[in-house]
Scaffold this motif. Structure first.
Motif, short mmCIF file in Angstrom:
data_model
loop_
_atom_site.label_atom_id
_atom_site.label_comp_id
_atom_site.label_asym_id
_atom_site.label_seq_id
_atom_site.Cartn_x
_atom_site.Cartn_y
_atom_site.Cartn_z
N SER A 541 -22.15 27.39 -6.79
CA SER A 541 -22.15 28.57 -7.67
C SER A 541 -21.06 28.45 -8.73
O SER A 541 -21.29 28.78 -9.90
N VAL A 544 -22.05 26.02 -11.49
CA VAL A 544 -22.94 26.64 -12.47
C VAL A 544 -22.13 27.50 -13.44
O VAL A 544 -22.31 27.43 -14.66
N HIS A 545 -21.24 28.31 -12.88
CA HIS A 545 -20.44 29.21 -13.73
C HIS A 545 -19.59 28.41 -14.73
O HIS A 545 -19.54 28.75 -15.92
N PHE A 548 -21.50 27.16 -17.65
CA PHE A 548 -21.70 28.19 -18.67
C PHE A 548 -20.44 28.36 -19.51
O PHE A 548 -20.51 28.45 -20.74
N ALA A 556 -26.05 22.97 -16.90
CA ALA A 556 -26.32 24.29 -16.32
C ALA A 556 -27.78 24.42 -15.93
O ALA A 556 -28.10 24.99 -14.87
N SER A 560 -28.68 24.94 -12.07
CA SER A 560 -29.35 26.20 -11.73
C SER A 560 -30.68 25.94 -11.05
O SER A 560 -31.02 26.60 -10.06
N ASN A 581 -31.09 34.21 -11.54
CA ASN A 581 -30.44 34.79 -12.71
C ASN A 581 -29.86 33.70 -13.60
O ASN A 581 -30.05 33.69 -14.82
N THR A 582 -29.14 32.78 -12.99
CA THR A 582 -28.55 31.70 -13.79
C THR A 582 -29.64 30.79 -14.35
O THR A 582 -29.55 30.35 -15.50
N TYR A 585 -31.29 32.52 -17.27
CA TYR A 585 -30.44 32.54 -18.46
C TYR A 585 -30.46 31.18 -19.17
O TYR A 585 -30.58 31.11 -20.40
N THR A 586 -30.34 30.12 -18.39
CA THR A 586 -30.36 28.79 -19.03
C THR A 586 -31.69 28.55 -19.72
O THR A 586 -31.75 27.95 -20.80
#
Length: 888
Positions: A541, A544-545, A548, A556, A560, A581-582, A585-586
């Motif tokens: 996690s 991934v953050h 971003f 990412a 993700s 969610n991630t 977004y990507t």
């Protein structure tokens, strides 16, 4: 026909009719005790001719037994477990004690429940009935609700009856049928004759149309044992009525009933053994049976109505209840013995506390986290040592968090923190309380707890303090609290750790980036990420953050997608909304809008089903932006405003940023340039890849207003970030912005060249549109038309209708008389979920495989394919191979 329930009967029979045609669904029947919920369920069972019927119920004495109610419901179907995907079958076997329970997500049991119900319905319609749902154990309730919310086309009807009381089996989002009191004429018919007029009128008034009250209060009135003038709540009046029936019995029988009421399993043998230890002869049970207060069948004894049990239990003194529980403890073993001893105890008792702690661990091993929390809480209350008490309250808090009970978790962790004296224990409690606070939508409180915890252990364990400050960095950024950020930075600088320590460098780097001090912070974060394996250090996690934060969108996307796939494969359903969610977004920022919508929609449904409000808001924010890009003002605005209201209510400004961007997008596409600029310039300070993407819209709004000077600072910050990142996609956006601000053609052509190196269809279409508009304004219409035409085609392929209309208008203004729609993608009419199903089917996955992947039933997958094939112009799976599925 049930007296006075014609409309309710029709609603139930309509649900049964739907199931008979292969549809089905769920209906929750609500009402206070005695309103006839069980009678309506009985009618449904009788009316379900030709359907398979499963029936279960919550049992008040079993609310702490994980999966007890679910086992009662599904027991007749356990011979079909082998038909389920193995991870799901293993989850149910473990839940029911048929095999060891591994470390699995508790919601996987809910998915397995859905699959099993669907499997049973393959042979014909299925009716699943659950009575007294307010007494379902928490693990069973979670599984039932998860399955019920996913019923689509399975031929399954689920009827759930629960009391109409606060927090009694919350079923947000499910259709409900509320049972009110019978109307006057129906109440009179049910009451019948035999009462004097004055008593008859009083019973009608006091019963308020409650069918059971009409019957029981009239009995009590006839016997002269009920005072009808008191303003007591109806449930208490019913208890009084039942108590009157019990009080007419001899003392040994009353004590026997109290023992049965306190007994966990309904076992006649256990009840008689405990009663015997209290000096009550077995024959004392017979008068209660003859009076119709209990039913004895084989080795089981049950009260005729749950309120009879309550009346029997409450009809003895507290000292008598403790004696009863002590006697029952001598008649049972294991967890039930520990519970009875705990209820019999009057003060600290380490032996009983230890037994309850062991019981808690066994409940946790079976994913019964609510039961685990309760056992730990009682164990803590009986602890003789303050340290043990603190430890057990802390363990109970963690179990409550896993059970989805954040308020209870916060309460127990608070008690633990008041008792604990060891700084390290207190710091771990602060970490835990911070995680609860963040999940509840309070990042500022989460950050405060983490900074305070780190302060307490800064000297004793600087590395752990650094780890807590790293976690605090994200919460501080989310809450937008610069004062707390400065406090955390000062504390980090004072830690006794080497300057080149990786954790220190990362924590310092994040804080600097969030504050906009890019040249100092970005390299620290980027270097840490470069050496990070997804499964090392802060974990997947965090990887991934950080991707971003640094704008490594290619990484990412991969991380993700991998995280989401692992969550599915390993049954980590609770973590799946974060992963989706991630991933969404990507996909959104790289131009795969339909994929982003599909994943955000799925993630939102799972977040709602699993009670995760914070991730749900984040996913709604994603959908708000995507809907705005599509040009759907009504739905886009409604979604965005819902998220922004949540953001303000929970003081989490970061979660509303994407939704605010969506509103600005709507303003921009409808010519409200000043409103768009105002929204975008009100976003939180700091810098990230996100701010770099937003600045492109900020620049466009300002230039259209004729005030490019208003965005020079924002653009300069984005340029600094882009220089540090070296990301091609960011360079393309900056080039477009400079083309608009500096009014120079070279920047537009450079942006187009850069887009070729980092394809992002939406941003490419935006650049073509901006360049085409720039050319047309300079009367270079022939040169403008190809760019405007390609922009129009690009927006149409993405479904960005408002942008496509704007490009079409520009194209007509450039002299192209007819702007034909070139959107021939066969999948444009597919829903988000149909798109997911079709793509998975094209890989050769079976309906069962796809169902396990998407957390749906195989029959729902079949229905999606049935609807999707005509939209695609095909009739079978084999024809999927000729479609360009990546561009659907």
């Amino acid at each position: 026909m049930l007296q006075g329930r014609e409309e309710e009967v029709r609603a139930v029979e309509a649900l049964l009719a739907d199931a008979a045609t292969g549809a089905g669904g769920v209906l929750v029947i609500r009402g206070e005790p005695g309103m006839g919920k069980s009678a309506l369920l009985d009618h449904a069972e009788t009316a379900a001719a030709g359907a398979t019927v499963l029936r279960g119920a919550g049992v008040e004495t079993e609310v702490e037994l994980p999966f007890a109610a679910l086992h009662l419901l599904l027991h007749p179907a356990l011979d079909r477990l082998d038909a389920l995907p193995e991870p799901q079958a293993a989850a149910l076997r473990g839940a029911f004690g048929l095999a060891p329970m591994g470390r699995i997500d508790r919601f996987l049991v809910g998915l397995a429940t859905l699959s099993l119900l669907s499997e049973l319905a393959e042979q014909g319609p299925l009716l699943a009935i659950i009575d007294d749902a307010q007494w379902l154990d928490e693990a069973s309730a979670a599984a039932v609700l998860f399955a019920a919310r996913r019923l689509r086309s399975e031929g399954v009807a689920v009827l759930i009856a629960a009391r109409d009381e606060p927090d009694a089996f919350p079923t947000t989002g499910l259709p409900e049928l509320r049972l009110d009191g019978l109307a006057g004429a129906d109440a009179v018919r049910l009451l019948g004759d035999g009462l004097p007029p004055h008593l008859r009128d009083q019973v009608l008034t006091e019963s308020a149309g409650n069918p059971l009250a009409l019957i029981e209060l009239s009995k009590a009135a006839r016997a002269g044992r009920l005072e009808l003038s008191g303003p007591l709540p109806l449930t208490q009046r019913l208890l009084d009525a039942f108590a009157g029936q019990i009080n007419r019995l001899e003392e040994p029988t009353r004590k026997m009933l109290a023992v049965i009421a306190a007994e966990d399993t309904g076992s006649v043998g256990v009840a008689l053994a405990a009663a015997g230890a209290l000096g009550v002869h077995p024959d004392a049970l017979e008068p209660a049976e003859l009076a119709g207060l209990v039913d004895v069948t084989g080795g089981d004894v049950r009260f005729r109505h749950p309120l009879l049990r309550s009346a029997a239990y409450q009809g003895v003194t507290s000292s008598q209840r403790r004696a009863i529980h002590k006697a029952l403890a001598g008649a049972v073993s294991g967890d039930r013995r520990a519970w009875h001893l705990g209820l019999a105890a009057t003060g600290p008792d380490e032996e009983i506390a230890g037994a309850l702690e062991e019981s808690a661990e066994r409940a946790g091993a079976r994913l019964g986290f609510a039961s685990m929390a309760t056992a730990y809480e009682r164990s803590a209350q009986l602890s003789a040592d303050q340290g043990d008490m603190a430890r057990r309250f802390a363990a109970g808090a963690m179990a409550a968090k896993e059970a989805g009970q954040p308020a209870r978790a916060a309460s127990m962790s608070e008690r633990a923190s008041q008792l604990a004296t060891d700084p390290m224990t207190l710091a771990r409690l602060d970490e835990f309380r911070a995680s609860v606070a963040f999940e509840e939508g309070s990042p500022r409180r989460a950050a405060r707890l983490l900074v305070d915890g780190a302060t307490a252990i800064a000297e004793a364990d600087p590395r752990s303090a650094a780890r807590m400050l790293m976690a605090a960095a994200h919460s501080i950024w989310t809450s937008g609290d610069p004062g707390l950020a400065a406090e955390a930075s000062t504390l980090l600088d004072g830690l006794d750790l080497p300057a080149d320590d990786g954790m220190v460098r990362l924590t310092r780097g994040l804080g600097l980036v969030y504050r906009g001090e890019l040249e100092s912070g970005y390299p620290l974060v980027s270097d840490f990420l470069a050496g990070l394996s997804p499964n090392d250090g802060p974990g997947e996690s965090m990887a991934v953050h950080l991707s971003f934060v640094t704008g490594r969108l290619g990484r990412a996307v991969d991380l993700s997608a991998s995280l989401a796939a692992r969550c599915r494969a390993e049954g980590r359903i609770r973590q799946l909304p974060f992963a989706l969610n991630t991933l969404a977004y990507t996909q959104a920022v790289t131009g795969r809008h339909r994929d982003a919508r599909a994943n955000a929609t799925e993630g939102l449904q799972i977040a709602v089903d699993t009670g995760q409000h914070h991730p749900a808001a984040a996913l709604r924010s994603q959908l708000a932006w995507l809907t705005a890009v599509d040009g759907d003002e009504q739905n886009g605005r409604a979604l965005a405003e819902e998220v922004i209201e949540f953001s303000a209510r929970h003081n989490v400004p970061a979660i509303g940023v994407l939704a605010t961007w969506g509103l600005a997008m709507l303003d921009l596409t409808h010519g409200r340039d000043q409103a768009a600029l105002d929204r975008l310039q009100a976003r939180p300070d700091g810098s990230s890849h996100f701010r770099t993407r937003v600045v492109a819209d900020e620049v466009e709004a300002a230039v259209r207003l004729g005030a490019p000077e208003l965005v020079e600072d924002s653009l300069a910050l984005a340029e600094r970030w882009t220089t540090l990142s070296g990301e091609t996609w960011a360079q393309a956006l900056i080039a477009r912005c400079r083309g608009l601000v500096d009014d120079t053609e070279d920047h537009f052509t450079r942006a187009l060249d850069l887009h070729k190196l980092s394809p992002q269809p939406y941003e490419l279409a935006r650049t073509r549109l901006s360049y085409g508009e720039w050319l047309r304004r300079r009367r270079r219409k022939a040169e403008a038309r190809p760019h405007l035409r390609q922009a129009h085609e690009g927006f149409e392929s993405l479904g960005a209708r408002a942008w496509a209309e704007r490009a079409a208008a520009e194209l007509r203004a450039s002299g192209e008389a007819t702007v034909a729609s070139r959107n021939t993608a066969p999948g444009i009419a597919l829903t988000a979920q149909e798109l997911q199903v079709v793509r998975l089917a094209a890989t050769g996955a079976t309906n069962r495989d796809i169902a396990a992947h998407l957390l749906l039933s195989p029959r729902t997958i079949g229905q999606h394919l049935y609807k999707a094939f005509p939209k695609l112009g095909i009739s079978s799976r084999t024809e999927l191979a000729r479609l360009d599925l990546d561009n659907l």
